[in-house]
Write a protein that holds these residues in place. Structure first.
Motif, PDB file in Angstrom:
ATOM      1  N   PHE A   1       0.820  -1.150   0.085  1.00 40.75           N
ATOM      2  CA  PHE A   1      -0.182   0.265   0.019  1.00 40.75           C
ATOM      3  C   PHE A   1       0.830   1.405   0.070  1.00 40.75           C
ATOM      4  O   PHE A   1       0.376   2.476  -0.028  1.00 40.75           O
ATOM      5  N   LEU A   2       2.081   0.984   0.357  1.00 34.78           N
ATOM      6  CA  LEU A   2       3.006   2.378   0.279  1.00 34.78           C
ATOM      7  C   LEU A   2       3.465   2.809  -1.086  1.00 34.78           C
ATOM      8  O   LEU A   2       4.327   3.672  -1.442  1.00 34.78           O
ATOM      9  N   LEU A   3       3.450   1.804  -2.258  1.00 36.34           N
ATOM     10  CA  LEU A   3       3.757   1.954  -3.602  1.00 36.34           C
ATOM     11  C   LEU A   3       2.541   2.538  -4.442  1.00 36.34           C
ATOM     12  O   LEU A   3       1.641   2.214  -4.239  1.00 36.34           O
ATOM     13  N   PRO A   4       3.102   3.318  -5.408  1.00 35.19           N
ATOM     14  CA  PRO A   4       2.328   3.626  -6.446  1.00 35.19           C
ATOM     15  C   PRO A   4       1.873   2.611  -7.386  1.00 35.19           C
ATOM     16  O   PRO A   4       2.823   1.493  -7.696  1.00 35.19           O
ATOM     17  N   GLU A   5       0.958   2.449  -8.268  1.00 33.71           N
ATOM     18  CA  GLU A   5       0.803   1.393  -9.288  1.00 33.71           C
ATOM     19  C   GLU A   5       1.820   1.670 -10.564  1.00 33.71           C
ATOM     20  O   GLU A   5       2.369   2.922 -10.643  1.00 33.71           O
ATOM     21  N   SER A   6       1.742   0.896 -11.127  1.00 32.28           N
ATOM     22  CA  SER A   6       2.593   0.777 -12.318  1.00 32.28           C
ATOM     23  C   SER A   6       2.132   1.701 -13.487  1.00 32.28           C
ATOM     24  O   SER A   6       0.996   1.690 -13.828  1.00 32.28           O
ATOM     25  N   PRO A   7       3.001   2.866 -14.116  1.00 36.31           N
ATOM     26  CA  PRO A   7       2.585   3.934 -14.808  1.00 36.31           C
ATOM     27  C   PRO A   7       1.904   3.019 -16.273  1.00 36.31           C
ATOM     28  O   PRO A   7       0.964   3.579 -16.806  1.00 36.31           O
ATOM     29  N   ARG A   8       2.918   1.950 -16.551  1.00 38.36           N
ATOM     30  CA  ARG A   8       2.478   1.489 -17.751  1.00 38.36           C
ATOM     31  C   ARG A   8       1.023   0.617 -17.757  1.00 38.36           C
ATOM     32  O   ARG A   8       0.084   0.582 -18.575  1.00 38.36           O
ATOM     33  N   TRP A   9       0.882   0.000 -16.432  1.00 36.42           N
ATOM     34  CA  TRP A   9      -0.573  -0.414 -16.226  1.00 36.42           C
ATOM     35  C   TRP A   9      -1.367   0.663 -16.207  1.00 36.42           C
ATOM     36  O   TRP A   9      -2.713   0.250 -17.124  1.00 36.42           O
ATOM     37  N   LEU A  10      -1.216   1.831 -15.641  1.00 37.64           N
ATOM     38  CA  LEU A  10      -2.192   2.877 -15.837  1.00 37.64           C
ATOM     39  C   LEU A  10      -2.679   3.262 -16.981  1.00 37.64           C
ATOM     40  O   LEU A  10      -3.816   3.651 -17.626  1.00 37.64           O
ATOM     41  N   ILE A  11      -1.496   3.517 -17.827  1.00 35.25           N
ATOM     42  CA  ILE A  11      -1.843   3.677 -19.265  1.00 35.25           C
ATOM     43  C   ILE A  11      -2.639   2.953 -20.200  1.00 35.25           C
ATOM     44  O   ILE A  11      -3.706   3.145 -20.896  1.00 35.25           O
ATOM     45  N   ALA A  12      -2.214   1.550 -20.054  1.00 33.11           N
ATOM     46  CA  ALA A  12      -3.113   0.418 -20.690  1.00 33.11           C
ATOM     47  C   ALA A  12      -4.611   0.481 -20.282  1.00 33.11           C
ATOM     48  O   ALA A  12      -5.510  -0.367 -20.760  1.00 33.11           O
ATOM     49  N   ASN A  13      -4.856   0.935 -19.052  1.00 34.28           N
ATOM     50  CA  ASN A  13      -6.091   0.997 -18.554  1.00 34.28           C
ATOM     51  C   ASN A  13      -6.833   2.269 -18.454  1.00 34.28           C
ATOM     52  O   ASN A  13      -7.720   2.297 -17.723  1.00 34.28           O
ATOM     53  N   GLY A  14      -6.411   3.107 -19.284  1.00 34.31           N
ATOM     54  CA  GLY A  14      -7.124   4.353 -19.606  1.00 34.31           C
ATOM     55  C   GLY A  14      -6.838   5.450 -18.367  1.00 34.31           C
ATOM     56  O   GLY A  14      -7.748   6.343 -18.350  1.00 34.31           O
ATOM     57  N   ARG A  15      -5.833   5.474 -17.705  1.00 40.62           N
ATOM     58  CA  ARG A  15      -5.752   6.254 -16.589  1.00 40.62           C
ATOM     59  C   ARG A  15      -4.097   7.052 -16.858  1.00 40.62           C
ATOM     60  O   ARG A  15      -3.271   6.945 -15.998  1.00 40.62           O
ATOM     61  N   ALA A  16      -4.058   7.433 -18.344  1.00 37.59           N
ATOM     62  CA  ALA A  16      -2.874   7.981 -18.533  1.00 37.59           C
ATOM     63  C   ALA A  16      -2.312   9.120 -17.737  1.00 37.59           C
ATOM     64  O   ALA A  16      -1.167   9.524 -17.612  1.00 37.59           O
ATOM     65  N   GLY A  17      -3.362  10.163 -17.285  1.00 35.60           N
ATOM     66  CA  GLY A  17      -2.939  11.292 -16.398  1.00 35.60           C
ATOM     67  C   GLY A  17      -2.419  10.958 -15.241  1.00 35.60           C
ATOM     68  O   GLY A  17      -1.324  11.366 -14.727  1.00 35.60           O
ATOM     69  N   GLU A  18      -2.952   9.797 -14.575  1.00 35.46           N
ATOM     70  CA  GLU A  18      -2.278   9.418 -13.253  1.00 35.46           C
ATOM     71  C   GLU A  18      -0.939   8.835 -13.351  1.00 35.46           C
ATOM     72  O   GLU A  18       0.135   8.806 -12.693  1.00 35.46           O
ATOM     73  N   ALA A  19      -0.722   8.091 -14.623  1.00 33.51           N
ATOM     74  CA  ALA A  19       0.722   7.542 -15.076  1.00 33.51           C
ATOM     75  C   ALA A  19       1.755   8.587 -15.138  1.00 33.51           C
ATOM     76  O   ALA A  19       2.822   8.615 -14.813  1.00 33.51           O
ATOM     77  N   LYS A  20       1.279   9.683 -15.568  1.00 33.90           N
ATOM     78  CA  LYS A  20       2.215  11.037 -16.046  1.00 33.90           C
ATOM     79  C   LYS A  20       2.593  11.623 -14.569  1.00 33.90           C
ATOM     80  O   LYS A  20       3.704  12.000 -14.490  1.00 33.90           O
ATOM     81  N   GLU A  21       1.513  11.725 -13.801  1.00 32.98           N
ATOM     82  CA  GLU A  21       1.912  12.210 -12.382  1.00 32.98           C
ATOM     83  C   GLU A  21       2.721  11.559 -11.735  1.00 32.98           C
ATOM     84  O   GLU A  21       3.720  12.158 -11.142  1.00 32.98           O
ATOM     85  N   ILE A  22       2.743  10.348 -11.902  1.00 36.33           N
ATOM     86  CA  ILE A  22       3.774   9.271 -11.140  1.00 36.33           C
ATOM     87  C   ILE A  22       5.158   9.391 -11.667  1.00 36.33           C
ATOM     88  O   ILE A  22       6.186   9.649 -11.014  1.00 36.33           O
ATOM     89  N   LEU A  23       5.326   9.518 -13.094  1.00 39.46           N
ATOM     90  CA  LEU A  23       6.476   9.648 -13.817  1.00 39.46           C
ATOM     91  C   LEU A  23       7.198  11.077 -13.276  1.00 39.46           C
ATOM     92  O   LEU A  23       8.345  11.110 -13.151  1.00 39.46           O
ATOM     93  N   VAL A  24       6.331  12.251 -13.402  1.00 38.29           N
ATOM     94  CA  VAL A  24       6.777  13.572 -12.800  1.00 38.29           C
ATOM     95  C   VAL A  24       7.597  13.254 -11.570  1.00 38.29           C
ATOM     96  O   VAL A  24       8.453  14.029 -11.181  1.00 38.29           O
ATOM     97  N   LYS A  25       6.411  12.950 -10.765  1.00 36.13           N
ATOM     98  CA  LYS A  25       6.879  12.945  -9.232  1.00 36.13           C
ATOM     99  C   LYS A  25       8.132  12.075  -8.966  1.00 36.13           C
ATOM    100  O   LYS A  25       9.227  12.887  -7.980  1.00 36.13           O
ATOM    101  N   TYR A  26       8.423  10.958  -9.597  1.00 35.01           N
ATOM    102  CA  TYR A  26       9.527  10.342  -9.043  1.00 35.01           C
ATOM    103  C   TYR A  26      10.676  10.355 -10.110  1.00 35.01           C
ATOM    104  O   TYR A  26      11.920  10.363  -9.435  1.00 35.01           O
TER     105      TYR A  26
END
Length: 510
Positions: free
Chosen positions: A230-255
Motif C-alpha cells: 500500500f506504500l507503493l504507486p501503481e505501475s505507470p504502464r498498467w495505468l496507461i493500458a487501463n485508460g488512466r494516462a493522467g495518473e501515470a504521468k503524475e507518477i513519472l513526474v513525481k518520481y
C-alpha cells in the motif's frame, strides 16, 4: 500490376525504415537524458520510492529463499526428522517439491489477476495466501497438513514473485532499471541467510519448536509485504493500458523528475510509453499471441530455457539437499552442516548483490555465457573431487568439494540470480509481459518440481555419480546460451520490443 506492387512494397519499406530510424533517435535521446539525470540519492522522491520498494516488493524473493534454506536446515533438526518419521527419498522430495506444485497450479491465473486489477494487487493476493500457508506449516500436526501448507505457500508465491519484479522494472528510473530489477532476486539470499541461521539456532531445541519456529517465521515476510504494497504507486504502464494516462504521468513526474513539470526526459518517456502501449493494446492479446509472431516465438523460447536453466544447473542439489550433498563427502555433524549452510547463504548474498551491480556494466549475453560455462567447469571439478573422496578416500578432495560449492554459486549468481527476472522484463513488451512471466514461472516451477523430487532419489541410489547428470546438462545449457540468448542491454523497455519485432531481427543474437 507487378510494377505497382513493387512500388507499393518499396514505399512501405521506406516508411518502415523511416519509422525505425525515428524510434532509434527517440530512444537514443531518452537514454542520453536518463544518463544525464542526477543519481537517485539526489532525487528525494525517487529515493523515497526505492526505500518503499524494499517492504513492498522484495519480500516474495525473501520468502522463497527462506523456504529453501529452511528445508535444508530442517533436515538437520532431529525433532523434525523424528516427528515426520525420518522422511527420505521420494517422500522427502515430495515434502520439498510440493511448493512447486502449488506454483504450477497458480500460473494460469497470474496474468488474469495482475492485468485486470493491477501489479500491486497481484503482490498483495500472493502474500496473503503465503501468510496462510506459513501459519498452517508451523501448526502442522501430520504430514498431510504439512504438504497442504507448502502447496499454499507455492500457490501464493508465484503471484507475488511475478508482479514484484515487474512492478520494480515498470516504476524504476530508466537509469536505474537494470540494476534495480536485478537486485530483486538478491533478496532471495537474505531470506536464505535468515532461515539458515534461525534453524542453526533452534536445531538443538529438544521440543517441536525447533522446527515450528522457523516455519512460523516464514509468515513474517508475507505480512510485511501485505502492508508494504500500500506504500507503493501503481505501475505507470498498467495505468496507461487501463485508460488512466493522467495518473501515470503524475507518477513519472513525481518520481523520475522529482516533481518538475515539463521535464524533457519524462515528457519523452511518457510519450514513447503511451505510443507503444496504446498501439499494442489496440487489439486483444490472447495466450496464442505468444506464438503469433517470430519475435514472440523467440521470446517464448528464451523464457522456457531461462525457466529450466535456472533450476536444472545443479543449484537444486544444494538449495534443498545440502545435507545430503555434504554427507557424500563425509560431513556428518549436524552442527557443521548447519554452519556450512549458513555460511554459504551469506556468500551467495554477497555474490548476488555484486552480480546485480555488474548488470550496469556487463552485456546480458556475456553474463549468461560466463555464468553457464563457469558452472560447467566448477561442477566438473566438483564431480571429480567427489569421486576421488568416495573411491579413494581422499580427504583433501572431500574438502575441495565444499570449496567448489562456494565457487559454483559465484558463477550461478552472476546470471541466474541477477538476470532471472530483469532479463524477461526487458525481453517482454507490455501486452504480453504478465503472460510471459506466467510461462517463465510455470517452466521454472515445473523444472523445480522435477528437480527437487528426483534429486534425493538420485543421491540415495548412486551417490556422487549422480553429479554426472548435471555435468552433461550444463554442456547443453552452454550451447543453448551461445546460440539462442540475445542482447538487451541499453535501450528502454519499449525500444527493446521494437528491436525484437522488426523484420530480420530473428536472425540476430547481438
Amino acid at each position: 500490376m507487378a510494377d505497382t506492387k513493387l512500388e507499393s512494397k518499396k514505399k512501405f519499406e521506406h516508411v518502415a525504415s523511416k519509422e525505425d530510424a525515428e524510434i532509434s533517435d527517440i530512444d537514443a535521446r531518452l537514454q542520453e537524458l536518463a544518463q544525464a539525470a542526477p543519481p537517485f540519492y539526489k532525487n528525494r522522491n525517487l529515493l523515497n520510492l526505492y526505500l518503499r520498494i524494499i517492504p513492498g516488493c522484495l519480500v516474495p524473493a525473501i520468502t522463497l529463499g527462506f523456504d529453501s534454506a529452511m528445508m535444508n536446515g530442517l533436515q538437520a533438526v532431529e525433532t523434525w526428522i523424528s516427528y515426520f518419521d525420518n522422511p527420505s527419498g521420494a517422500l522427502l522430495g515430495l515434502m520439498t517439491s510440493i511448493i512447486a506444485v502449488g506454483a504450477i497450479c497458480a500460473t494460469p491465473l497470474i496474468s488474469l489477476l495482475g492485468d485486470r486489477f493491477g501489479r500491486r494487487w497481484g503482490i498483495w493476493f500472493g502474500s496473503a495466501v503465503m501468510a496462510v500457508g506459513g501459519i498452517l506449516q508451523g501448526a502442522s500436526v501430520h504430514i498431510s497438513m504439512f504438504l497442504i501448507s507448502r502447496f499454499l505457500l507455492g500457490f501464493g508465491l508465484v503471484f507475488a514473485n511475478t508482479y514484484a519484479p515487474i512492478l520494480i522494472g515498470e516504476l524504476a528510473h530508466p537509469k536505474d532499471r537494470q540494476v534495480a530489477t536485478s537486485l530483486y532476486q538478491t533478496s532471495w539470499y537474505l531470506g536464505a541467510v535468515l532461515a539458515a541461521w534461525v534453524t542453526y539456532g533452534t536445531f538443538n531445541m529438544p521440543t517441536e519448536w525447533a522446527w515450528r519456529i522457523p516455519s512460523l517465521l516464514q509468515t513474517v515476510p508475507a505480512l510485511v509485504n501485505m502492508v508494504g504494497m500500500f506504500l507503493l504507486p501503481e505501475s505507470p504502464r498498467w495505468l496507461i493500458a487501463n485508460g488512466r494516462a493522467g495518473e501515470a504521468k503524475e507518477i513519472l513526474v513525481k518520481y523520475h523528475a522529482d516533481g518538475r513539470e515539463g521535464d524533457a526526459m519524462v515528457e519523452l518517456e511518457y510519450t514513447e510509453m503511451k505510443r507503444v502501449i496504446e498501439t499494442d493494446m489496440a487489439t486483444k492479446t490472447p495466450w496464442k499471441a505468444l506464438i503469433a509472431t517470430p519475435g514472440n516465438r523467440r521470446r517464448l523460447l528464451l523464457l522456457v530455457m531461462l525457466g529450466c536453466f535456472s533450476q536444472w544447473s545443479g543449484n537444486g542439489l544444494v538449495s534443498y539437499y545440502l545435507v545430503r550433498v555434504l554427507e557424500t563427502v563425509g560431513i556428518a555433524s549436524r552442527s557443521n552442516q548447519s554452519i556450512i549452510n549458513g555460511s554459504l547463504m551469506i556468500w551467495n548474498w554477497i555474490c548476488a548483490t555484486g552480480s546485480a551491480l555488474l548488470t550496469a556494466r556487463l552485456r546480458r549475453r556475456t553474463q549468461f555465457l560466463i555464468s553457464t560455462a563457469g558452472m560447467l567447469a566448477i561442477f566438473t571439478a566438483q564431480t571429480l573431487c567427489a569421486g576421488l573422496f568416495n573411491e579413494h578416500n581422499n580427504k583433501g578432495a572431500g574438502n575441495a568439494v565444499i570449496a567448489m560449492l562456494f565457487l559454483f554459486y559465484t558463477f550461478y549468481n552472476l546470471a541466474y540470480n541477477a538476470l532471472l527476472y530483469s532479463y524477461p522484463v526487458e525481453v517482454l513488451p507490455y501486452p504480453i509481459r504478465a503472460k510471459g512471466f506466467a510461462i517463465l514461472m510455470f517452466c521454472g516451477k515445473a523444472s523445480n518440481f522435477v528437480n527437487v523430487l528426483v534429486n534425493p532419489i538420485g543421491l540415495e541410489a548412486i551417490g556422487w555419480k549422480y553429479y554426472l547428470v548435471y555435468v552433461g546438462w550444463l554442456v547443453v545449457e552452454t550451447v543453448c546460451v551461445w546460440f539462442f540468448f540475445v542482447e538487451t542491454k541499453g535501450p528502454s523497455l519499449e525500444a527493446i520490443a521494437e528491436r525484437f519485432d522488426k523484420p530480420g531481427s530473428e536472425s540476430k543474437r547481438e
